[in-house]
Design a protein around this motif. Sequence first.
Motif, short mmCIF file in Angstrom:
data_model
loop_
_atom_site.label_atom_id
_atom_site.label_comp_id
_atom_site.label_asym_id
_atom_site.label_seq_id
_atom_site.Cartn_x
_atom_site.Cartn_y
_atom_site.Cartn_z
N ALA A 65 -7.81 -0.16 3.86
CA ALA A 65 -7.23 -1.16 2.95
C ALA A 65 -6.35 -2.13 3.74
N ASN B 119 0.98 -7.52 4.04
CA ASN B 119 1.06 -6.22 3.35
C ASN B 119 2.00 -5.29 4.08
N LEU C 226 -6.97 -6.21 4.22
CA LEU C 226 -5.94 -7.21 3.87
C LEU C 226 -5.61 -8.08 5.08
N ALA D 93 -8.34 -3.02 -1.61
CA ALA D 93 -7.81 -4.22 -0.94
C ALA D 93 -8.51 -5.47 -1.46
N ILE E 71 0.89 -1.17 0.00
CA ILE E 71 0.00 0.00 0.00
C ILE E 71 0.92 1.21 0.00
#
Length: 157
Positions: free
Chosen positions: A19, A30, A23, A121, A5
């Motif tokens: 997001a 992430n 995830l 996401a 991200i």
Amino acid sequence: MKVAIIMGSTSDWGTMSAAAETLKEFGVENSVHVISAHRTPDLAADFAKNAKANGYGVIIAAAGGAAHLGGVLASMTTLPIIGVPIKSKALGGMDSLLSIVQMPSGIPVATMAIDGAKNAALYAIHILALNDEALSAKLDEFRRKQTQKVLDATIES
Ligand code: RP5
């Protein structure tokens, strides 16, 4: 594979944390980075050029205003880039939206809604799920629950 991200500014985090949360809910690894196409162009290039080798499968790129971050990253990697236009103070995010969605032919950036962090996401998960049966099953379960929630919320008059 991991999802990156990337946000143009720390001021985007209030929107983009959704997001990261999504995830996490799906158990997708992430990392979050503040990288700007215009304030840190060398870092943007370095990240994009090495992203595949560093184990990333998808990059989410969030930016507001003249939101060229996604396009700049996309020009230096063939990983799928998902752009999130951040709502801007001046134009309510229309500037961000058009900067991302109107990529010239040849370098695509998938564009979400203004402030569409959660869908970014989910879309990243859809991409990774193509080669991950366990993740695909989690998506099916997410959809099933989402549908059930709507059905349960039906109001009788
Ligand atoms: C963009 O400029 C960022 O993505 C952010 O949405 C916008 C404003 O940044 P700040 O001035 O809040 O740092 O690069």
